[in-house]
Structures are given as C-alpha cells and as structure tokens.
Enzyme design. Structure first.
Site, mmCIF file in Angstrom:
data_model
loop_
_atom_site.group_PDB
_atom_site.id
_atom_site.type_symbol
_atom_site.label_atom_id
_atom_site.label_comp_id
_atom_site.label_asym_id
_atom_site.label_seq_id
_atom_site.Cartn_x
_atom_site.Cartn_y
_atom_site.Cartn_z
ATOM 1 N N LYS A 127 0.432 -1.173 0.166
ATOM 2 C CA LYS A 127 0.042 -0.157 0.381
ATOM 3 C C LYS A 127 0.536 1.677 -0.064
ATOM 4 N N GLY B 138 -0.600 -13.917 -14.135
ATOM 5 C CA GLY B 138 -1.572 -14.302 -12.706
ATOM 6 C C GLY B 138 -2.443 -12.735 -12.664
ATOM 7 N N VAL C 10 -5.113 -10.705 -7.217
ATOM 8 C CA VAL C 10 -4.528 -9.689 -6.592
ATOM 9 C C VAL C 10 -4.020 -8.918 -6.359
ATOM 10 N N ALA D 75 2.972 -14.418 -10.013
ATOM 11 C CA ALA D 75 1.639 -13.905 -8.776
ATOM 12 C C ALA D 75 0.289 -14.741 -9.056
ATOM 13 N N GLY E 180 -0.994 -16.627 -6.661
ATOM 14 C CA GLY E 180 -1.371 -17.243 -4.977
ATOM 15 C C GLY E 180 -0.385 -17.648 -4.003
ATOM 16 N N ARG E 181 -1.161 -17.604 -3.306
ATOM 17 C CA ARG E 181 0.071 -18.283 -1.697
ATOM 18 C C ARG E 181 -0.551 -19.147 -1.306
ATOM 19 N N ASP F 51 -4.461 -17.050 7.479
ATOM 20 C CA ASP F 51 -3.599 -17.689 6.223
ATOM 21 C C ASP F 51 -2.977 -19.323 5.981
ATOM 22 N N ALA G 291 -5.496 -10.875 5.773
ATOM 23 C CA ALA G 291 -5.360 -10.077 7.495
ATOM 24 C C ALA G 291 -6.073 -9.642 8.148
ATOM 25 N N HIS H 77 -23.893 15.112 2.766
ATOM 26 C CA HIS H 77 -23.870 15.897 1.458
ATOM 27 C C HIS H 77 -22.953 16.891 1.227
HETATM 28 P P1 FAD Z 1 1.445 -13.907 7.912
HETATM 29 O O1 FAD Z 1 1.084 -12.650 7.945
HETATM 30 O O2 FAD Z 1 2.386 -14.519 7.269
HETATM 31 O O3 FAD Z 1 2.527 -14.780 9.220
HETATM 32 C C1 FAD Z 1 2.844 -15.644 9.628
HETATM 33 C C2 FAD Z 1 4.455 -15.311 11.075
HETATM 34 O O4 FAD Z 1 5.051 -17.037 11.152
HETATM 35 C C3 FAD Z 1 5.408 -15.419 9.532
HETATM 36 O O5 FAD Z 1 5.927 -14.082 10.684
HETATM 37 C C4 FAD Z 1 6.583 -16.321 9.567
HETATM 38 O O6 FAD Z 1 7.738 -16.400 9.810
HETATM 39 C C5 FAD Z 1 6.032 -17.266 11.064
HETATM 40 N N1 FAD Z 1 6.525 -18.547 11.476
HETATM 41 C C6 FAD Z 1 5.503 -19.505 10.345
HETATM 42 N N2 FAD Z 1 6.287 -20.339 10.463
HETATM 43 C C7 FAD Z 1 7.170 -20.321 11.544
HETATM 44 C C8 FAD Z 1 7.528 -21.071 12.967
HETATM 45 N N3 FAD Z 1 7.445 -22.932 12.794
HETATM 46 N N4 FAD Z 1 7.892 -20.498 13.921
HETATM 47 C C9 FAD Z 1 7.610 -19.446 14.282
HETATM 48 N N5 FAD Z 1 7.631 -18.563 13.299
HETATM 49 C C10 FAD Z 1 7.257 -19.300 12.082
HETATM 50 N N6 FAD Z 1 -4.533 -8.635 3.433
HETATM 51 C C11 FAD Z 1 -4.533 -8.149 3.936
HETATM 52 O O7 FAD Z 1 -6.174 -8.433 4.395
HETATM 53 N N7 FAD Z 1 -4.970 -6.512 2.879
HETATM 54 C C12 FAD Z 1 -3.870 -6.052 2.169
HETATM 55 O O8 FAD Z 1 -3.934 -5.328 1.433
HETATM 56 C C13 FAD Z 1 -3.096 -7.309 2.123
HETATM 57 N N8 FAD Z 1 -1.868 -7.224 0.776
HETATM 58 C C14 FAD Z 1 -1.300 -8.186 0.711
HETATM 59 C C15 FAD Z 1 -0.289 -7.565 -0.585
HETATM 60 C C16 FAD Z 1 0.866 -8.665 -0.282
HETATM 61 C C17 FAD Z 1 2.177 -8.075 -1.769
HETATM 62 C C18 FAD Z 1 0.673 -10.148 0.137
HETATM 63 C C19 FAD Z 1 2.227 -10.757 -0.288
HETATM 64 C C20 FAD Z 1 -0.438 -10.047 0.755
HETATM 65 C C21 FAD Z 1 -1.186 -9.612 1.036
HETATM 66 N N9 FAD Z 1 -2.131 -9.639 1.937
HETATM 67 C C22 FAD Z 1 -3.474 -9.305 2.091
HETATM 68 C C23 FAD Z 1 -2.338 -11.052 3.152
HETATM 69 C C24 FAD Z 1 -2.376 -10.636 4.364
HETATM 70 O O9 FAD Z 1 -0.293 -10.425 4.086
HETATM 71 C C25 FAD Z 1 -2.133 -12.785 5.049
HETATM 72 O O10 FAD Z 1 -3.199 -12.252 4.628
HETATM 73 C C26 FAD Z 1 -1.874 -11.872 6.310
HETATM 74 O O11 FAD Z 1 -0.398 -11.727 7.209
HETATM 75 C C27 FAD Z 1 -2.001 -13.487 7.352
HETATM 76 O O12 FAD Z 1 -1.520 -13.285 7.866
HETATM 77 P P2 FAD Z 1 -1.305 -14.767 8.771
HETATM 78 O O13 FAD Z 1 -1.259 -14.205 10.659
HETATM 79 O O14 FAD Z 1 -2.254 -15.551 9.029
HETATM 80 O O15 FAD Z 1 0.227 -15.084 8.312
HETATM 81 P P1 NAD Z 2 -4.920 -14.579 -6.065
HETATM 82 O O1 NAD Z 2 -4.973 -15.882 -5.665
HETATM 83 O O2 NAD Z 2 -5.492 -13.305 -6.106
HETATM 84 O O3 NAD Z 2 -4.487 -14.528 -7.890
HETATM 85 C C1 NAD Z 2 -3.242 -15.462 -8.505
HETATM 86 C C2 NAD Z 2 -3.921 -15.684 -10.231
HETATM 87 O O4 NAD Z 2 -2.929 -16.648 -10.876
HETATM 88 C C3 NAD Z 2 -5.482 -16.363 -9.979
HETATM 89 O O5 NAD Z 2 -6.531 -15.152 -11.178
HETATM 90 C C4 NAD Z 2 -4.992 -17.468 -10.719
HETATM 91 O O6 NAD Z 2 -6.020 -18.087 -11.795
HETATM 92 C C5 NAD Z 2 -3.985 -17.388 -11.674
HETATM 93 N N1 NAD Z 2 -3.112 -18.145 -11.776
HETATM 94 C C6 NAD Z 2 -2.367 -19.256 -11.679
HETATM 95 N N2 NAD Z 2 -1.519 -20.248 -11.627
HETATM 96 C C7 NAD Z 2 -1.376 -19.499 -12.723
HETATM 97 C C8 NAD Z 2 -0.857 -19.925 -14.085
HETATM 98 N N3 NAD Z 2 -0.584 -21.003 -13.913
HETATM 99 N N4 NAD Z 2 -0.670 -19.358 -15.079
HETATM 100 C C9 NAD Z 2 -1.070 -18.550 -15.187
HETATM 101 N N5 NAD Z 2 -2.353 -17.320 -13.990
HETATM 102 C C10 NAD Z 2 -1.995 -18.733 -13.553
HETATM 103 O O7 NAD Z 2 -3.426 -14.763 -5.716
HETATM 104 P P2 NAD Z 2 -2.103 -13.581 -5.591
HETATM 105 O O8 NAD Z 2 -2.420 -12.603 -6.469
HETATM 106 O O9 NAD Z 2 -0.408 -14.665 -5.282
HETATM 107 O O10 NAD Z 2 -2.021 -13.602 -3.945
HETATM 108 C C11 NAD Z 2 -2.472 -13.912 -3.360
HETATM 109 C C12 NAD Z 2 -3.335 -13.976 -1.724
HETATM 110 O O11 NAD Z 2 -2.739 -13.115 -1.353
HETATM 111 C C13 NAD Z 2 -4.567 -13.328 -2.340
HETATM 112 O O12 NAD Z 2 -5.737 -14.274 -2.396
HETATM 113 C C14 NAD Z 2 -5.230 -12.621 -1.337
HETATM 114 O O13 NAD Z 2 -5.597 -13.411 -0.466
HETATM 115 C C15 NAD Z 2 -3.795 -11.689 -0.530
HETATM 116 N N6 NAD Z 2 -3.564 -10.421 -0.951
HETATM 117 C C16 NAD Z 2 -4.993 -9.489 -0.504
HETATM 118 C C17 NAD Z 2 -4.655 -8.540 -0.986
HETATM 119 C C18 NAD Z 2 -5.498 -7.561 -0.479
HETATM 120 O O14 NAD Z 2 -6.153 -8.152 0.773
HETATM 121 N N7 NAD Z 2 -5.847 -6.025 -1.647
HETATM 122 C C19 NAD Z 2 -3.575 -7.753 -1.723
HETATM 123 C C20 NAD Z 2 -2.138 -9.020 -1.606
HETATM 124 C C21 NAD Z 2 -2.781 -10.807 -1.335
#
Ligand code: FAD
Ligand code: NAD
Length: 474
Positions: free
Chosen positions: A57, A190, A193, A278, A280-281, A321, A329, A453
């Site tokens: 962001k 991909g 998002v 990108a 998926g995760r 996650d 988040a 408004h």
């Molecule tokens: P995480 O945030 O992944 O935290 C897990 C933690 O566990 C990590 O710090 C890791 O080091 C730790 N860990 C793992 N295994 C171990 C272990 N064995 N011992 C000790 N520590 C460990 N979501 C939104 O809602 N809004 C957004 O705008 C948004 N933007 C995103 C943008 C990007 C580029 C990405 C990649 C993700 C985005 N997300 C967004 C998704 C969001 O980041 C995740 O959904 C969120 O962080 C999940 O939270 P969590 O606590 O489950 O896991």
């Molecule tokens: P995503 O699931 O949103 O999108 C992945 C895209 O990749 C899908 O459209 C899928 O069809 C496509 N895809 C998969 N395999 C492919 C391939 N081999 N070739 C071409 N396309 C392919 O996943 P993401 O964008 O990686 O983000 C992961 C997750 O992180 C999101 O689902 C979301 O939960 C979280 N996230 C959230 C935000 C937010 O809330 N604003 C921002 C970033 C990430």
C-alpha cells in the site's frame, strides 16, 4: 522448563493479535517468531507488515501521487512540469514505514507482557514446542510447555515449475516490492490481487505491464458487472491483460526473461526485463512438524480445523492463512481475537459472511457478501440497486467519476446479501455494507439513513434507494 497458558506460533496479523488478546485476558502468553528482516534483525509483523499489505500500500500510494501529478493535476489547473520519480526514495520510504510498524508490535508486546520467543517453532506434541533460535544467535534449541497452542504460521508465495523465481529477473511479490528501477517491460503471471496491485504500481511509474492469466475470465470471484468495469479501466490505464494464457516455460539471459505461453491464438512468446510470479499463496507449515505431531492436514496443505478453529487436538488452534478461508489480514486477526476469547472461556465471535475484500487498484474494487452470480447459482431471489459515481456531486468535484455502487438484497426480507463497489475510496466505503450486514440490516435501513452531502457515500444511499426504484439522482 518454562510453562505458559498459551504459546502462539507466528507473529503476523493472526498471531500477534491473538497473543495480545490472550495477554489482555490474563493468560501467560508467549509468541514464537523467526522472521529475519533484510537488515538481518528479527522482526514481528509477519507477511502483512513486512512484505504484504503495508509495503504494497505504501508503493500504491506513492505511485498514485506520482501518476496524479503527471496526468491528472492539470485538470485541476495545477501545471507541473518535469516531475520525476526517485524509485530508491520511494522504496526507502516504504522500508521506514515497515520498520516503524513492526517495532510498534514490539512495543505492544512489551506493553501487554507477551514474551517474544525468537526462533523457529516445531511441535513436539499438543503441549510441547521446540524452539530453534534464529540464525544470528548461538543459543541451543529449547522446549517450552503450554496449556494451549495457537498456530498462525501464515502462507508463502505459490511456486510454479514453468517460471521459477531467481530473485533477480523472475521474482515473487516480495521481490516486486523492491525493484531499484522501473522495469521498462514488466511481465506478471496471474491477474489476481497481487498481480493487479503491483502491476498498477509499476504501470503508473512507467513500466509497460503485461499480465498473463490462466483463467478465461477476469477476476472470476468478483461480481461480473464490477469485474467488467474494472477490467475496462485497467486496460485503459495501460495494463495489457491476456486471459486464458497458459505459461509453458521461461528462458532468457542475464538481462531479460523470455516467457512462452499458449492462449486462444496458439503458442506465443514475450520478452520482459522483469517477471513477477503472482499465482496465489500456499499455507506455510514448513518445519512445523504439524503432521508428525498428529494434526490433520488437507490435500492442499492447510491445517484442518473445526468451526471454533480447533485442530485435531482441542487445545491446539490454527488461524489465518494456514487454514481455510480467505487469505486476508483482517480475517486472520479476527480469528485470533475469537480464539483468544475461547481459550479464556468466552464465546468468541467470527462472522465469515461479512469479511470485506478490497483490491487496491485505482479506482478500488471492494465487496462484501455474495455476488449476483452466486445468488443466481444458489437460487436466491434478490433485488438490485445500483448508482454510478458519474452522477455523484462529490465524485465530480474530485474528478473521480469512474465506477459504481451495487447493492443486492433479499427479495422477501430486503436484508442486504452483498455490496459491491468499484470506485474512489471503495476500501473505506465498503465498511458501510459490512456494518449493515453485521447487524442484519436491509436496503431500506440504508435508504432511511441520512448521508452527509456531498460525499461519495451518497452513492451507497442512492444504490439503496435504487433497490426499491426510488433513486433520486439518475
Ligand atoms: P503471516 O502474516 O504470513 O504470518 C505468519 C508468521 O509466522 C510469519 O511471520 C512467519 O515468519 C511465522 N512463522 C511461520 N512458521 C513459523 C515457525 N515454525 N516458527 C516461528 N514462526 C513461524 N491482506 C489484506 O487483508 N489486505 C491487503 O492489502 C493485503 N495485501 C497483501 C499484499 C501482498 C504483497 C501479500 C503477499 C499479501 C497481502 N495480504 C493482504 C495478505 C496478508 O498479508 C495475509 O493474509 C496475512 O499476512 C495473513 O496473516 P497470518 O498471521 O495468517 O500469517
Ligand atoms: P490470487 O489467488 O488472488 O490470484 C492468482 C491468480 O493467478 C489467479 O487469477 C489464478 O487464476 C492465476 N494463476 C494461477 N496459476 C497460474 C498460472 N500457472 N498461469 C497464469 N495464471 C495463473 O493470488 P495472489 O494475487 O498471488 O495473492 C495471494 C493472496 O494474497 C490473495 O488471494 C489474497 O488472499 C492475498 N492478498 C490480498 C490483498 C488484498 O487484500 N488487497 C492483496 C494482495 C494479496
């Protein structure tokens, strides 16, 4: 051996929030976290703060300002010539924000007396955890004992064999948050998002962005009308979006990446300066010992839980996650609070039907509840009210007239079933839909609520009036 009431594994938005709430409720709490920042220090905050929500962001905001100054300020009579982007400054600003916020979690842990155990956790059984210290210490592994465990180990980027990240030319989302110059030609695999958010960042800064998406439909989880509007706008902004594109392999040299893919026109090849994968995760249980400790996992690697977030052991919970549901988040944090309260003997509240989604493109895409397509497929009868921002006085004043608000309500009860917004500040506006749905509110409730408004939220008011054919301004 130290004994705790609760040990939380992972300090992302799921884990750190769970730990703080446990401590607030009087439970002796520790949180194990092993994330090491780029400057070599252990940090809290997980994906969200370090390489997810917050840094993305920060870049979206910086690039939005730049784009506005370059392309939209003139409409307001502001003439600026020669604006340039200092990419390194933008990246270091982002790093500073991340550092401030992650240190903030440190402060919150101290304030709430959550003990941070620095290192990697491995489950021995349902009450014992082995902790291997982070790499910069020479301490021995230790074992802690606990009455309850909360697993919040999050997720990691999904890998595909046809485009393996090398951290230089082919990167995942983490790499795409720290390019030190604007790639001239940027490929993204991909159109989800991450692809659209990071694609927007670099497109605004001047990259020629191409997005390759395997599915034939754009944003298939989003309400179709909204997705269609969003696709139009993003294409107009310069994103070259290829749907139905199956990447078959990558190649190239030290300077550029060649991507081979197939779509309806057959075999294709494109060359990029950088490629972001990108797709998926995936749940992160690497080294956790979950399976060995007897936890059930599903075929995709998620830890299996019941509706109270309990795993195969009733004292071992999993959230965020690493379990089913949207990878967001705020979903992780709310599960964290609910689980902490259940451990403390309270009921714990979590409403999966009112989790908002936001995609931070511009205009933004935000929604809560069901799409029109879902309602149709589930045979639910509904009414629709919609209002375009072009008819909103405030949107006109802001020169932000693209998009619409759409409300879906139950035909019989008028209860709101979904709200979908494509428009300016949709990320903030959607909360009105979330709150209304949380209270089981109806479109009529919103229609009878006075909206200031001129505000963008008047578009929600008008859409609610529209459910009953009473829209005033169109
Ligand atoms: P995480 O945030 O992944 O935290 C897990 C933690 O566990 C990590 O710090 C890791 O080091 C730790 N860990 C793992 N295994 C171990 C272990 N064995 N011992 C000790 N520590 C460990 N979501 C939104 O809602 N809004 C957004 O705008 C948004 N933007 C995103 C943008 C990007 C580029 C990405 C990649 C993700 C985005 N997300 C967004 C998704 C969001 O980041 C995740 O959904 C969120 O962080 C999940 O939270 P969590 O606590 O489950 O896991
Ligand atoms: P995503 O699931 O949103 O999108 C992945 C895209 O990749 C899908 O459209 C899928 O069809 C496509 N895809 C998969 N395999 C492919 C391939 N081999 N070739 C071409 N396309 C392919 O996943 P993401 O964008 O990686 O983000 C992961 C997750 O992180 C999101 O689902 C979301 O939960 C979280 N996230 C959230 C935000 C937010 O809330 N604003 C921002 C970033 C990430």
């Amino acid at each position: 051996m130290t004994k705790y009431d609760v040990v939380v594994i992972g300090a992302g938005p799921g884990g750190y929030v769970a730990a703080i709430r446990c401590a607030q409720l009087g439970l002796k709490t520790a949180c194990v976290e092993n994330w090491i920042s780029d400057d070599g220090n252990p940090v809290l905050g997980g994906t969200c703060l370090n390489v997810g929500c917050i840094p993305s962001k920060a870049l979206l905001d910086s690039s939005h300002h730049y784009h506005h100054i370059k392309h939209e300020a003139a409409e307001h009579g502001i003439n600026i010539s020669g604006a340039t982007m200092d990419v390194n400054k933008m990246i270091s600003r982002k790093a500073k924000i991340v550092k401030t916020l992650t240190q903030g979690i440190n402060g919150l842990f101290k304030k709430n007396q959550v003990e941070w155990l620095k290192g990697k956790a491995r489950l021995i059984d349902a009450h014992q955890i082995e902790i291997t210290p982070s790499h910069d210490t020479h301490d021995e592994a230790s074992v802690v004992e606990t009455a309850h465990i909360v697993i919040a180990t999050g997720s990691v980027p999904t890998r595909i064999p046809s485009a393996q990240c090398d951290g230089k030319l082919i990167v995942d989302s983490t790499g795409a948050l720290k390019f030190n110059e604007v790639p001239k030609r940027l490929g993204i695999i991909g159109a989800g998002v991450i692809g659209l958010e990071l694609g927007s960042v670099w497109n605004r800064l001047g990259s020629k962005v191409t997005v390759l998406e395997a599915l034939p439909n754009f944003l298939s989880a989003v309400d179709k009308q909204i997705a269609t509007e969003a696709e139009k706008a993003l294409v107009q902004q310069g994103l070259d979006i290829h749907l139905g594109a199956r990447v078959t392999g990558t190649g190239g040299n030290n300077h550029e990446v060649t991507v081979n893919f197939e779509d309806e026109n057959g075999k294709q090849q494109m060359v990029f300066d950088k490629l972001i994968v990108a797709v998926g995760r995936s749940p992160n249980t690497f080294g956790l010992g979950a399976k060995e400790a007897g936890l059930e996992m599903d075929e995709r690697g998620f830890i299996v839980i019941n509706d109270k977030c309990q795993t195969s052991y009733e004292n071992v919970y999993a959230i965020g996650d690493v379990v089913r549901g949207p990878m967001l988040a705020h979903k992780a944090s709310e599960e964290g609070v609910a689980v902490a309260e259940r451990i403390a003997g309270k009921s714990g509240h979590m409403n999966y039907d009112t989790i908002p989604w936001v995609i931070y493109t511009w205009p933004e895409i935000a929604w809560v509840g069901k799409t029109e397509e879902q309602l149709k497929s589930e045979g639910i009868e509904y009414n629709v009210g919609a209002f375009p921002f072009i008819a909103s006085g405030r949107a006109r004043a802001m020169a932000e007239t693209n998009g619409l608000v759409k409300i879906l309500s139950d035909k019989q009860s008028d209860r709101i079933l979904g709200m979908h917004i494509f428009g300016p500040n949709a990320s903030e506006l959607i909360t009105e839909g979330v709150v209304t749905m949380e209270f089981d509110g109806s479109a009529e409730d919103l229609a009878r609520t006075i909206h200031a408004h001129p505000t963008l939220s008047e578009a929600i008011h008008e859409a609610a009036l529209g459910v009953d054919g009473r829209t005033i301004h169109i």
